[in-house]
Design a protein around this motif. Structure first.
Motif, PDB file in Angstrom:
ATOM      1  N   VAL A 182       0.846  -1.198   0.000  1.00 47.53           N
ATOM      2  CA  VAL A 182       0.000   0.000   0.000  1.00 47.53           C
ATOM      3  C   VAL A 182       0.878   1.243   0.000  1.00 47.53           C
ATOM      4  O   VAL A 182       0.675   2.181  -0.793  1.00 47.53           O
ATOM      5  N   GLN A 183       1.851   1.262   0.875  1.00 46.35           N
ATOM      6  CA  GLN A 183       2.733   2.420   0.987  1.00 46.35           C
ATOM      7  C   GLN A 183       3.544   2.633  -0.291  1.00 46.35           C
ATOM      8  O   GLN A 183       3.753   3.770  -0.734  1.00 46.35           O
ATOM      9  N   GLU A 184       3.982   1.554  -0.904  1.00 45.52           N
ATOM     10  CA  GLU A 184       4.713   1.660  -2.174  1.00 45.52           C
ATOM     11  C   GLU A 184       3.831   2.260  -3.254  1.00 45.52           C
ATOM     12  O   GLU A 184       4.257   3.141  -4.017  1.00 45.52           O
ATOM     13  N   ALA A 185       2.576   1.793  -3.312  1.00 42.14           N
ATOM     14  CA  ALA A 185       1.652   2.287  -4.330  1.00 42.14           C
ATOM     15  C   ALA A 185       1.339   3.763  -4.141  1.00 42.14           C
ATOM     16  O   ALA A 185       1.174   4.511  -5.119  1.00 42.14           O
ATOM     17  N   LEU A 186       1.273   4.211  -2.888  1.00 43.34           N
ATOM     18  CA  LEU A 186       0.957   5.607  -2.598  1.00 43.34           C
ATOM     19  C   LEU A 186       2.137   6.542  -2.876  1.00 43.34           C
ATOM     20  O   LEU A 186       1.947   7.703  -3.238  1.00 43.34           O
ATOM     21  N   LYS A 187       3.351   6.018  -2.729  1.00 42.53           N
ATOM     22  CA  LYS A 187       4.542   6.878  -2.818  1.00 42.53           C
ATOM     23  C   LYS A 187       5.269   6.807  -4.157  1.00 42.53           C
ATOM     24  O   LYS A 187       6.006   7.731  -4.514  1.00 42.53           O
ATOM     25  N   ASP A 188       5.085   5.708  -4.899  1.00 44.34           N
ATOM     26  CA  ASP A 188       5.834   5.508  -6.141  1.00 44.34           C
ATOM     27  C   ASP A 188       4.875   5.421  -7.332  1.00 44.34           C
ATOM     28  O   ASP A 188       4.171   4.430  -7.499  1.00 44.34           O
ATOM     29  N   ASP A 189       4.852   6.468  -8.152  1.00 45.30           N
ATOM     30  CA  ASP A 189       3.947   6.507  -9.298  1.00 45.30           C
ATOM     31  C   ASP A 189       4.252   5.423 -10.334  1.00 45.30           C
ATOM     32  O   ASP A 189       3.403   5.072 -11.148  1.00 45.30           O
ATOM     33  N   SER A 191       5.215   2.336  -9.531  1.00 45.63           N
ATOM     34  CA  SER A 191       5.071   1.011  -8.924  1.00 45.63           C
ATOM     35  C   SER A 191       3.940   0.206  -9.572  1.00 45.63           C
ATOM     36  O   SER A 191       2.842   0.722  -9.812  1.00 45.63           O
ATOM     37  N   LYS A 192       4.205  -1.069  -9.830  1.00 49.40           N
ATOM     38  CA  LYS A 192       3.180  -1.965 -10.369  1.00 49.40           C
ATOM     39  C   LYS A 192       2.111  -2.268  -9.314  1.00 49.40           C
ATOM     40  O   LYS A 192       1.020  -2.719  -9.653  1.00 49.40           O
ATOM     41  N   LYS A 193       2.452  -1.997  -8.070  1.00 49.63           N
ATOM     42  CA  LYS A 193       1.493  -2.262  -6.993  1.00 49.63           C
ATOM     43  C   LYS A 193       0.331  -1.269  -7.015  1.00 49.63           C
ATOM     44  O   LYS A 193      -0.695  -1.507  -6.357  1.00 49.63           O
ATOM     45  N   LYS A 194       0.462  -0.196  -7.758  1.00 47.60           N
ATOM     46  CA  LYS A 194      -0.644   0.767  -7.843  1.00 47.60           C
ATOM     47  C   LYS A 194      -1.900   0.102  -8.405  1.00 47.60           C
ATOM     48  O   LYS A 194      -3.026   0.480  -8.071  1.00 47.60           O
ATOM     49  N   GLY A 195      -1.708  -0.895  -9.248  1.00 46.55           N
ATOM     50  CA  GLY A 195      -2.845  -1.598  -9.826  1.00 46.55           C
ATOM     51  C   GLY A 195      -3.526  -2.557  -8.869  1.00 46.55           C
ATOM     52  O   GLY A 195      -4.561  -3.130  -9.200  1.00 46.55           O
ATOM     53  N   TRP A 196      -2.946  -2.710  -7.679  1.00 47.85           N
ATOM     54  CA  TRP A 196      -3.524  -3.608  -6.682  1.00 47.85           C
ATOM     55  C   TRP A 196      -4.625  -2.934  -5.864  1.00 47.85           C
ATOM     56  O   TRP A 196      -5.350  -3.609  -5.134  1.00 47.85           O
ATOM     57  N   PHE A 197      -4.740  -1.610  -6.009  1.00 46.79           N
ATOM     58  CA  PHE A 197      -5.673  -0.861  -5.165  1.00 46.79           C
ATOM     59  C   PHE A 197      -6.472   0.143  -5.999  1.00 46.79           C
ATOM     60  O   PHE A 197      -6.142   0.427  -7.146  1.00 46.79           O
ATOM     61  N   TYR A 198      -7.521   0.681  -5.381  1.00 49.17           N
ATOM     62  CA  TYR A 198      -8.311   1.745  -6.005  1.00 49.17           C
ATOM     63  C   TYR A 198      -7.777   3.072  -5.465  1.00 49.17           C
ATOM     64  O   TYR A 198      -8.028   3.419  -4.305  1.00 49.17           O
ATOM     65  N   LEU A 199      -7.032   3.785  -6.285  1.00 49.08           N
ATOM     66  CA  LEU A 199      -6.391   5.013  -5.850  1.00 49.08           C
ATOM     67  C   LEU A 199      -6.942   6.209  -6.614  1.00 49.08           C
ATOM     68  O   LEU A 199      -7.377   6.083  -7.755  1.00 49.08           O
ATOM     69  N   GLY A 200      -6.918   7.370  -5.978  1.00 47.53           N
ATOM     70  CA  GLY A 200      -7.356   8.563  -6.687  1.00 47.53           C
ATOM     71  C   GLY A 200      -7.889   9.630  -5.766  1.00 47.53           C
ATOM     72  O   GLY A 200      -8.203   9.381  -4.589  1.00 47.53           O
ATOM     73  N   GLU A 201      -8.000  10.852  -6.300  1.00 46.71           N
ATOM     74  CA  GLU A 201      -8.468  11.985  -5.505  1.00 46.71           C
ATOM     75  C   GLU A 201      -9.951  11.885  -5.154  1.00 46.71           C
ATOM     76  O   GLU A 201     -10.424  12.608  -4.276  1.00 46.71           O
ATOM     77  N   PHE A 207      -7.365   6.543  -1.285  1.00 47.17           N
ATOM     78  CA  PHE A 207      -7.588   5.156  -1.690  1.00 47.17           C
ATOM     79  C   PHE A 207      -8.973   4.728  -1.204  1.00 47.17           C
ATOM     80  O   PHE A 207      -9.530   5.311  -0.264  1.00 47.17           O
ATOM     81  N   LYS A 208      -9.510   3.713  -1.861  1.00 45.37           N
ATOM     82  CA  LYS A 208     -10.824   3.211  -1.475  1.00 45.37           C
ATOM     83  C   LYS A 208     -10.701   2.369  -0.211  1.00 45.37           C
ATOM     84  O   LYS A 208      -9.880   1.456  -0.134  1.00 45.37           O
ATOM     85  N   THR A 209     -11.495   2.698   0.789  1.00 45.06           N
ATOM     86  CA  THR A 209     -11.476   1.947   2.040  1.00 45.06           C
ATOM     87  C   THR A 209     -12.623   0.946   2.070  1.00 45.06           C
ATOM     88  O   THR A 209     -13.600   1.072   1.326  1.00 45.06           O
TER      89      THR A 209
END
Length: 344
Positions: A182-189, A191-201, A207-209
């Motif tokens: 989660v932290q990698e996805a939030l900090k590294d644009d 990162s392939k881990k960004k696709g593991w979560f629902y992220l966005g403003e 992120f979606k909780t």
């Protein structure tokens, strides 16, 4: 003569009828024998919240495992509701600990066996920040507060030595905010881990909780890399714990995971450990749920049983309802589902 012909016809039919009945009886006997050998059918399950089940051997020695804002309490103290910690986003009662661990649980297995327990089901034991552990920070690591891998092996061996089974809680719909992915996805644009979560403003937290809980990040289970990590790959989370000795999984909020993903998890478990159990927290009973898992948490059956026992529900109506459950799925799937008498 007509009577003689009728008698001859009846005599001719009789042995064939008896043979058919005999064959059906033998077939049914085989089915019943298979059910009797299947540990997933008819087992008595005991749910354990490790932190609160049995006191540790040396509570003061464990204090370093519970840094602030966590609080460690004497076994004689009762839990109390608290306020939300603004820094962590956790409520105070989520960070109250009593220090129960795997060794203290192992010491009580004889007690569970004497109760007639067949399956010991543990709430999450992977590494997490809260006391409930539904906020995993590392799926593949055992929570240090609960002990070591040696402690886990001792527990597994003792459970099996007492002819019981061990089922773990799989929380694969959401993960803890402190998780490294989660932290990698939030900090590294990148990162392939960004696709593991629902992220966005569009999300207040970025992120979606899940359940509007600040520390529970919902997983994007459609992502192939995430699927391989949790259940699809040879070293997946599902396979890892089964290979270490667990006998099955109870899947948290399974109704939000979806049929296809649940089928993938179940197939992975069966490949990793033939005869293992996958039962899901589903508050319904249509056939498609039981087609993609071995069974569900049959809360409905528990309500029926209590209703009949308390005289609030007529027996014939209860029988009709049970027949409906079987018609919607199958006898085997109903038998492999857990009748919930009490649950967190």
């Amino acid at each position: 003569k007509p009577k003689a012909k009728a008698k001859a016809k009846a005599d001719a039919k009789g042995p064939h009828t008896m043979t058919a009945k005999g064959a059906a009886a033998k077939a049914l006997a085989k089915v019943m024998a298979a059910r009797d050998k299947d540990w997933r059918i008819g087992s008595v399950v005991y749910q354990v919240f490790v932190d609160r089940f049995a006191p540790p051997a040396d509570l003061p020695a464990k204090k370093a495992l519970f840094p602030e804002p966590c609080t460690l309490h004497e076994w004689s103290e009762d839990p109390k509701r608290g306020d939300q910690n603004k820094e962590t986003g956790y409520w105070a009662h989520e960070l109250q600990f009593w220090g129960g661990d795997l060794p203290s649980l192992t010491g009580k297995l004889g007690y569970l066996k004497d109760l007639g327990i067949d399956v010991v089901y543990l709430q999450p034991i992977c590494k997490a920040f809260s006391n409930h552990k539904y906020d995993a920070t590392d799926y593949n690591e055992l929570e240090p507060q609960y002990g070591t891998w040696d402690d886990f092996k001792i527990l597994v061996d003792d459970v099996h030595g007492k002819e019981m089974k061990l089922v773990l809680d799989g929380v694969f719909n959401h993960i803890g905010r402190r998780n490294e992915f989660v932290q990698e996805a939030l900090k590294d644009d990148k990162s392939k881990k960004k696709g593991w979560f629902y992220l966005g403003e569009q999300y207040p937290m970025g992120f979606k909780t899940w359940g509007c809980a600040d520390n529970l990040v919902e997983l994007r289970l459609e992502n192939k890399g995430l699927q391989d990590y949790i259940w699809g790959g040879p070293k997946s989370v599902v396979a890892n714990w089964l290979k270490k000795g667990a006998d099955g999984w109870r899947l948290d909020v399974a109704q939000e995971i979806g049929f296809d993903h649940l089928k993938g998890i179940t197939d992975s478990a069966h490949r990793s450990k033939p005869g293992s159990l996958v039962v899901g927290e589903v508050w319904a009973y249509p056939s498609r749920w039981t087609e993609c898992m071995d069974g569900v948490l049959n809360l409905h059956m528990g309500v029926l049983i209590f209703g009949v026992a308390e005289g609030k529900f007529p027996g014939p109506s209860a029988a009709q309802s049970v027949a409906g459950l079987i018609a919607d799925s199958s006898t085997e799937e109903v038998l492999r589902s857990w009748i919930v008498a009490s649950n967190h």
